[in-house]
Design a protein around this motif. Sequence first.
Motif, mmCIF file in Angstrom:
data_model
loop_
_atom_site.group_PDB
_atom_site.id
_atom_site.type_symbol
_atom_site.label_atom_id
_atom_site.label_comp_id
_atom_site.label_asym_id
_atom_site.label_seq_id
_atom_site.Cartn_x
_atom_site.Cartn_y
_atom_site.Cartn_z
ATOM 1 N N LEU A 153 0.801 -1.224 0.000
ATOM 2 C CA LEU A 153 0.000 0.000 0.000
ATOM 3 C C LEU A 153 0.833 1.273 0.000
ATOM 4 C CD1 LEU A 153 -2.465 -1.138 2.835
ATOM 5 C CD2 LEU A 153 -2.917 -1.212 0.367
ATOM 6 N N ASP A 154 2.108 1.195 0.332
ATOM 7 C CA ASP A 154 2.870 2.394 0.661
ATOM 8 C C ASP A 154 3.557 3.017 -0.547
ATOM 9 O OD1 ASP A 154 5.162 0.857 0.202
ATOM 10 O OD2 ASP A 154 5.399 0.338 2.301
ATOM 11 N N MET A 155 4.430 4.001 -0.280
ATOM 12 C CA MET A 155 5.119 4.715 -1.345
ATOM 13 C C MET A 155 6.233 3.881 -1.965
ATOM 14 S SD MET A 155 5.065 7.555 -3.053
ATOM 15 C CE MET A 155 4.068 8.647 -2.026
ATOM 16 N N ILE A 156 6.866 3.014 -1.192
ATOM 17 C CA ILE A 156 7.996 2.246 -1.706
ATOM 18 C C ILE A 156 7.551 1.174 -2.684
ATOM 19 C CG2 ILE A 156 9.805 0.590 -1.069
ATOM 20 C CD1 ILE A 156 10.675 3.319 -0.376
ATOM 21 N N ASP A 157 6.622 0.323 -2.272
ATOM 22 C CA ASP A 157 6.301 -0.826 -3.122
ATOM 23 C C ASP A 157 4.810 -1.071 -3.290
ATOM 24 O OD1 ASP A 157 5.600 -1.771 -0.637
ATOM 25 O OD2 ASP A 157 6.909 -3.532 -0.677
ATOM 26 N N GLY A 158 3.981 -0.051 -3.009
ATOM 27 C CA GLY A 158 2.552 -0.284 -3.040
ATOM 28 C C GLY A 158 1.747 0.722 -3.838
ATOM 29 N N SER A 159 0.477 0.797 -3.512
ATOM 30 C CA SER A 159 -0.478 1.598 -4.268
ATOM 31 C C SER A 159 -0.135 3.082 -4.270
ATOM 32 C CB SER A 159 -1.891 1.386 -3.708
ATOM 33 O OG SER A 159 -2.341 0.073 -3.950
ATOM 34 N N ALA A 160 0.364 3.617 -3.148
ATOM 35 C CA ALA A 160 0.687 5.052 -3.099
ATOM 36 C C ALA A 160 1.740 5.411 -4.134
ATOM 37 C CB ALA A 160 1.156 5.438 -1.697
ATOM 38 N N GLY A 161 2.798 4.617 -4.208
ATOM 39 C CA GLY A 161 3.829 4.878 -5.201
ATOM 40 C C GLY A 161 3.340 4.673 -6.619
ATOM 41 N N MET A 162 2.507 3.642 -6.822
ATOM 42 C CA MET A 162 1.962 3.410 -8.161
ATOM 43 C C MET A 162 1.106 4.589 -8.610
ATOM 44 S SD MET A 162 1.124 -0.642 -8.454
ATOM 45 C CE MET A 162 0.762 -1.070 -6.747
ATOM 46 N N ILE A 163 0.350 5.170 -7.688
ATOM 47 C CA ILE A 163 -0.455 6.344 -8.029
ATOM 48 C C ILE A 163 0.441 7.465 -8.532
ATOM 49 C CG2 ILE A 163 -1.816 8.222 -6.996
ATOM 50 C CD1 ILE A 163 -3.124 6.051 -5.215
ATOM 51 N N MET A 164 1.558 7.697 -7.870
ATOM 52 C CA MET A 164 2.460 8.768 -8.285
ATOM 53 C C MET A 164 2.970 8.552 -9.711
ATOM 54 S SD MET A 164 2.560 11.006 -5.936
ATOM 55 C CE MET A 164 2.933 11.525 -4.258
ATOM 56 N N ALA A 165 3.386 7.319 -10.015
ATOM 57 C CA ALA A 165 3.877 7.029 -11.364
ATOM 58 C C ALA A 165 2.761 7.144 -12.395
ATOM 59 C CB ALA A 165 4.499 5.634 -11.399
ATOM 60 N N GLN A 166 1.603 6.594 -12.075
ATOM 61 C CA GLN A 166 0.490 6.645 -13.019
ATOM 62 C C GLN A 166 0.042 8.075 -13.285
ATOM 63 O OE1 GLN A 166 -1.910 4.009 -10.682
ATOM 64 N NE2 GLN A 166 -1.572 2.254 -12.039
ATOM 65 N N LEU A 167 -0.040 8.897 -12.246
ATOM 66 C CA LEU A 167 -0.460 10.287 -12.432
ATOM 67 C C LEU A 167 0.582 11.092 -13.186
ATOM 68 C CD1 LEU A 167 -2.129 11.231 -9.020
ATOM 69 C CD2 LEU A 167 -3.244 10.583 -11.166
ATOM 70 N N ALA A 168 1.862 10.840 -12.914
ATOM 71 C CA ALA A 168 2.911 11.569 -13.614
ATOM 72 C C ALA A 168 2.845 11.307 -15.111
ATOM 73 C CB ALA A 168 4.280 11.182 -13.059
ATOM 74 N N MET A 169 2.693 10.041 -15.467
ATOM 75 C CA MET A 169 2.637 9.708 -16.881
ATOM 76 C C MET A 169 1.304 10.123 -17.496
ATOM 77 S SD MET A 169 3.887 6.172 -18.667
ATOM 78 C CE MET A 169 5.445 6.263 -17.786
ATOM 79 N N ALA A 170 0.206 9.982 -16.751
ATOM 80 C CA ALA A 170 -1.100 10.404 -17.270
ATOM 81 C C ALA A 170 -1.112 11.897 -17.560
ATOM 82 C CB ALA A 170 -2.192 10.053 -16.267
ATOM 83 N N SER A 171 -0.504 12.683 -16.672
ATOM 84 C CA SER A 171 -0.479 14.121 -16.847
ATOM 85 C C SER A 171 0.371 14.525 -18.045
ATOM 86 C CB SER A 171 0.061 14.788 -15.571
ATOM 87 O OG SER A 171 0.182 16.183 -15.743
ATOM 88 N N GLN A 172 1.551 13.925 -18.167
ATOM 89 C CA GLN A 172 2.457 14.319 -19.236
ATOM 90 C C GLN A 172 1.994 13.829 -20.597
ATOM 91 O OE1 GLN A 172 6.547 14.374 -18.240
ATOM 92 N NE2 GLN A 172 7.255 13.869 -20.293
ATOM 93 N N LEU A 173 1.375 12.637 -20.636
ATOM 94 C CA LEU A 173 1.036 12.011 -21.913
ATOM 95 C C LEU A 173 -0.464 11.979 -22.177
ATOM 96 C CD1 LEU A 173 3.530 9.013 -21.785
ATOM 97 C CD2 LEU A 173 3.869 11.289 -22.755
ATOM 98 N N ASP A 174 -1.245 12.588 -21.282
ATOM 99 C CA ASP A 174 -2.696 12.651 -21.451
ATOM 100 C C ASP A 174 -3.290 11.254 -21.629
ATOM 101 O OD1 ASP A 174 -5.134 13.920 -21.562
ATOM 102 O OD2 ASP A 174 -5.062 14.221 -23.734
ATOM 103 N N SER A 175 -2.936 10.346 -20.680
ATOM 104 C CA SER A 175 -3.380 8.957 -20.751
ATOM 105 C C SER A 175 -4.583 8.736 -19.847
ATOM 106 C CB SER A 175 -2.230 8.020 -20.329
ATOM 107 O OG SER A 175 -2.708 6.704 -20.154
ATOM 108 N N GLU A 176 -5.747 8.592 -20.421
ATOM 109 C CA GLU A 176 -6.940 8.296 -19.642
ATOM 110 C C GLU A 176 -6.873 6.935 -18.960
ATOM 111 O OE1 GLU A 176 -9.447 10.131 -18.736
ATOM 112 O OE2 GLU A 176 -8.642 11.884 -19.758
ATOM 113 N N PRO A 177 -6.324 5.882 -19.610
ATOM 114 C CA PRO A 177 -6.231 4.589 -18.905
ATOM 115 C C PRO A 177 -5.397 4.671 -17.630
ATOM 116 C CG PRO A 177 -5.962 4.264 -21.263
ATOM 117 C CD PRO A 177 -5.953 5.754 -21.039
#
Length: 428
Positions: A153-177
């Motif tokens: 669940l956390d920033m190192i190996d869980g959902s929190a960190g995955m959210i950061m990566a997904q949002l960073a790429m979604a924002s830069q590349l306009d990825s709805e998925p």
Amino acid sequence: MSLLSVEQTPLPEFSEVAERIAHRLCRDAVWAGDACNWLGWTKRPGHTGLQDVFATLDGSLYAGTAGVAWFLANYLRRRRSAVVERVLRGALRHALASTSRLPEGRCGLFDGIAGICLAALEAGTVLNDPALVEEARGRLESDVQTPTSDTTLDMIDGSAGMIMAQLAMASQLDSEPLLAAAVVQGDHLLAQADRTAAGWSWATMPGCADQNLTGYAHGTAGIAAALLELDHQTGLERFREAAHQAWRYERSHFSESAGNWPDFRLDEDQPVNGHAASPCFATAWCHGAVGIGLSRLRAWELGDQDEQVAAEIEAALARTLEWLDTEDGQHTEFSLCHGRAGSAELLLEAAHVLGRGELSEAAAAVGRQGIDQFPAQGRPWSCGGTRVGETPNLMLGLAGIGLFYLRLAGDRGVTTPLLIRPGAGRSQ
């Protein structure tokens, strides 16, 4: 002498340190075809617990080739080099190839697929390489869609960190998925929260902690930071409310006498549910004041500018400055995760967010101490995680130290993984 009274070190000196580290990493790369790796000291399980071993890096952002690539990509923001670019591409080839060998569920920001993809996005942007950016997008969209378990669940190996990566790429590349996948991860965090009268928290290290952790890497501060970013990009108020509940939990444990938040991890010989006689306090990015201060600085940027957030920022800064000024703080190791470089990053970020130049000068004083203590005396850098010797990786070793000196040199375009700003399209 207090760090706040030290004159700022000339910026070119810091650039030279980063340049020497970048060139050394390029020199020491071990090649296999068009991919490269490094050898370094690390901790691995042995017959008598964790042991120091000299081994090749994995592909991760935290301690692997993706992390070295992150530093080299940021070095290329300041100075173009065909040699550095070749090594950067070789490191990314190793990191991306390693994703097929990861155990199922290793999708985290710092130890799995999400971080490797984010490093590839970072490098692809610097290199102006659309193919590399698209490879990063494709892997993240296909490999990191749903939560992997109720404890990652956390920033190192869980959902929190995955959210950061997904949002960073979604924002830069306009990825709805990817944006939709981040919402799924956020709702998973809400479903797994332990909801009490003191606030919300998460069981991120079951069996290894006396109670749910505070802090950035494994605790409520990092999870709250991801939820705030999710609210910022989606406008879904439930994520902001959950972040505020996480702050309530951390606030309920703040120690006025220590000026810090407790670290509830247990020693190996301490039984679970056996409360320690006195709480333990860390002053680092991973646990304690530094990471919590960074989380509140980002909240301030996103509009949470009430008195409590301001007070927590000031408490984190005061504790960090106090620790860096002590004998222990001046002689501990220099890593990003739990060393002096990572602690000084709080000062750099606060100087930027709050417009306080004296904090930038204090961070520069830490950089000067590092130069005087290590390269000026011909000594190896003191890295994190092992007392044996240097290691090349990002969060514990030379790549992270080099990144810190790049940031001391004053270029705001140099990005740090310690505080991802996905709403800006990438970390800053």
